[in-house]
Design an enzyme around this catalytic site. Sequence first.
Site, PDB file in Angstrom:
ATOM      1  N   ASP A 193       5.863   5.787  -4.927  1.00 53.00           N
ATOM      2  CA  ASP A 193       5.496   4.600  -4.150  1.00 53.00           C
ATOM      3  C   ASP A 193       4.725   5.003  -2.899  1.00 53.00           C
ATOM      4  O   ASP A 193       4.746   4.298  -1.892  1.00 53.00           O
ATOM      5  CB  ASP A 193       6.754   3.813  -3.774  1.00 53.00           C
ATOM      6  N   ASP A 239       5.382   2.361  -8.670  1.00 50.98           N
ATOM      7  CA  ASP A 239       5.161   1.038  -8.109  1.00 50.98           C
ATOM      8  C   ASP A 239       3.656   0.765  -8.000  1.00 50.98           C
ATOM      9  O   ASP A 239       2.846   1.698  -7.957  1.00 50.98           O
ATOM     10  CB  ASP A 239       5.800   0.926  -6.709  1.00 50.98           C
ATOM     11  N   ASN A 240       3.273  -0.504  -7.973  1.00 51.20           N
ATOM     12  CA  ASN A 240       1.916  -0.941  -7.629  1.00 51.20           C
ATOM     13  C   ASN A 240       0.820  -0.510  -8.601  1.00 51.20           C
ATOM     14  O   ASN A 240      -0.327  -0.277  -8.183  1.00 51.20           O
ATOM     15  CB  ASN A 240       1.529  -0.437  -6.234  1.00 51.20           C
TER      16      ASN A 240
HETATM   17  C1  705 Z   1      -1.858  11.524  -1.507  1.00 55.69           C
HETATM   18  C2  705 Z   1      -0.358  11.637  -1.361  1.00 55.69           C
HETATM   19  C3  705 Z   1       0.006  12.130   0.022  1.00 55.69           C
HETATM   20  N1  705 Z   1       1.382  12.539   0.051  1.00 55.69           N
HETATM   21  C4  705 Z   1       2.352  11.872   0.717  1.00 55.69           C
HETATM   22  N2  705 Z   1       3.492  12.552   0.980  1.00 55.69           N
HETATM   23  C5  705 Z   1       4.480  11.938   1.660  1.00 55.69           C
HETATM   24  N3  705 Z   1       4.425  10.664   2.111  1.00 55.69           N
HETATM   25  C6  705 Z   1       3.308   9.981   1.848  1.00 55.69           C
HETATM   26  C7  705 Z   1       2.231  10.527   1.143  1.00 55.69           C
HETATM   27  N4  705 Z   1       1.275   9.574   1.008  1.00 55.69           N
HETATM   28  C8  705 Z   1       1.730   8.470   1.638  1.00 55.69           C
HETATM   29  N5  705 Z   1       2.962   8.713   2.141  1.00 55.69           N
HETATM   30  C9  705 Z   1       3.844   7.743   2.811  1.00 55.69           C
HETATM   31  O1  705 Z   1       4.217   6.810   1.792  1.00 55.69           O
HETATM   32  C10 705 Z   1       4.038   5.460   2.286  1.00 55.69           C
HETATM   33  C11 705 Z   1       2.777   4.913   1.716  1.00 55.69           C
HETATM   34  C12 705 Z   1       2.801   3.952   0.821  1.00 55.69           C
HETATM   35  C13 705 Z   1       1.519   3.400   0.288  1.00 55.69           C
HETATM   36  N6  705 Z   1       1.834   2.111  -0.306  1.00 55.69           N
HETATM   37  C14 705 Z   1       0.896   1.182  -0.360  1.00 55.69           C
HETATM   38  O2  705 Z   1      -0.256   1.387   0.029  1.00 55.69           O
HETATM   39  C15 705 Z   1       1.296  -0.148  -0.852  1.00 55.69           C
HETATM   40  C16 705 Z   1       0.432  -1.213  -0.596  1.00 55.69           C
HETATM   41  C17 705 Z   1       0.760  -2.502  -1.014  1.00 55.69           C
HETATM   42  C18 705 Z   1      -0.164  -3.598  -0.745  1.00 55.69           C
HETATM   43  C19 705 Z   1      -0.486  -4.506  -1.746  1.00 55.69           C
HETATM   44  C20 705 Z   1      -1.373  -5.561  -1.478  1.00 55.69           C
HETATM   45  C21 705 Z   1      -1.918  -5.697  -0.209  1.00 55.69           C
HETATM   46  F1  705 Z   1      -2.740  -6.723   0.066  1.00 55.69           F
HETATM   47  C22 705 Z   1      -1.584  -4.795   0.800  1.00 55.69           C
HETATM   48  C23 705 Z   1      -0.717  -3.751   0.539  1.00 55.69           C
HETATM   49  C24 705 Z   1       1.972  -2.754  -1.695  1.00 55.69           C
HETATM   50  C25 705 Z   1       2.834  -1.671  -1.946  1.00 55.69           C
HETATM   51  O3  705 Z   1       4.022  -1.857  -2.589  1.00 55.69           O
HETATM   52  C26 705 Z   1       2.506  -0.369  -1.534  1.00 55.69           C
HETATM   53  O4  705 Z   1       3.376   0.648  -1.841  1.00 55.69           O
HETATM   54  C27 705 Z   1       3.929   5.605   3.791  1.00 55.69           C
HETATM   55  O5  705 Z   1       5.211   5.658   4.356  1.00 55.69           O
HETATM   56  C28 705 Z   1       3.198   6.936   3.924  1.00 55.69           C
HETATM   57  O6  705 Z   1       3.402   7.543   5.188  1.00 55.69           O
HETATM   58 MG    MG Z   2       4.848  -0.022  -3.268  1.00 51.19          MG
END
Ligand code: 705
Ligand code: MG
Length: 214
Positions: free
Chosen positions: A141, A169-170
């Site tokens: 996620d 997810d998503n």
């Molecule tokens: C490329 C991978 C990088 N590695 C990583 N390692 C550890 N943590 C990582 C991370 N990437 C991101 N994160 C963390 O995960 C989380 C990121 C989640 C990204 N999720 C989304 O973009 C998302 C976005 C939506 C969304 C859907 C529609 C909309 F209009 C706006 C948003 C809905 C969801 O359920 C989502 O999960 C943050 O806490 C971030 O700091």
């Molecule tokens: Mg999500």
Amino acid sequence: TRTTRPQRLLKAVQDRAIRGNPKSVISVIDHYCRNQEWAMNVGDEKGFILDSVVSELNPQTVLELGTYCGYSAVRIGRLLHSGARLLTLEFNPDYAAVAREVISWAGLENTVQLVEGASGDWIPRLREHFGIHTFDFIFLDHWKEGYLADIKLLEECRLLRKGTVLLADNVVCPGAPDYLEYVRKSPLYDSRYFKSHLEYTKAEDGLEKSVYLG
Ligand SMILES: CCCNc1ncnc2c1ncn2[C@@H]1O[C@H](/C=C/CNC(=O)c2cc(-c3ccc(F)cc3)cc(O)c2O)[C@@H](O)[C@H]1O
Ligand SMILES: [Mg+2]
């Protein structure tokens, strides 16, 4: 300075949820995000599907990629039996700080371990650092463009075994098209789509459940 969205979500939990009661933490977050301020938690509708997958599997070792505020870590952690552990990776220190508080408020600090850092850095080190052999269940996620690279890294690091279940997810909104194509085409996986809705909205989204065939 203004508080952040995760900080406001944490305040709602601390003001309204019962300490040590994961169910109340989950319902407070869902009510807050549905009625006051949307946040990207997996939510109650997709959360119900997540619950059924976890309950059926009864996993001992779980990995979550992307903790955010800890909502799904609490959702999964509350269903794990004694001795089972959830490792959740989060690289944003502000989100990690909020998630630690939410996980602690739910009383799951002995079941859920939050590891601060990037999935790409940590996945290769999980075995030596945490003594993990393979994972029974993995919840993806985090950044959607990172799903594919991370599942391939998990394969390379031999952290998957016959029957490991991955739930993403998503896969529709925002979408993870390269990941979907991979798990649906690869002979290594038996993949299935669970149609649902984007958290707290009427928009379509869904979860992809992929069983590693080894
Ligand atoms: C490329 C991978 C990088 N590695 C990583 N390692 C550890 N943590 C990582 C991370 N990437 C991101 N994160 C963390 O995960 C989380 C990121 C989640 C990204 N999720 C989304 O973009 C998302 C976005 C939506 C969304 C859907 C529609 C909309 F209009 C706006 C948003 C809905 C969801 O359920 C989502 O999960 C943050 O806490 C971030 O700091
Ligand atoms: Mg999500």
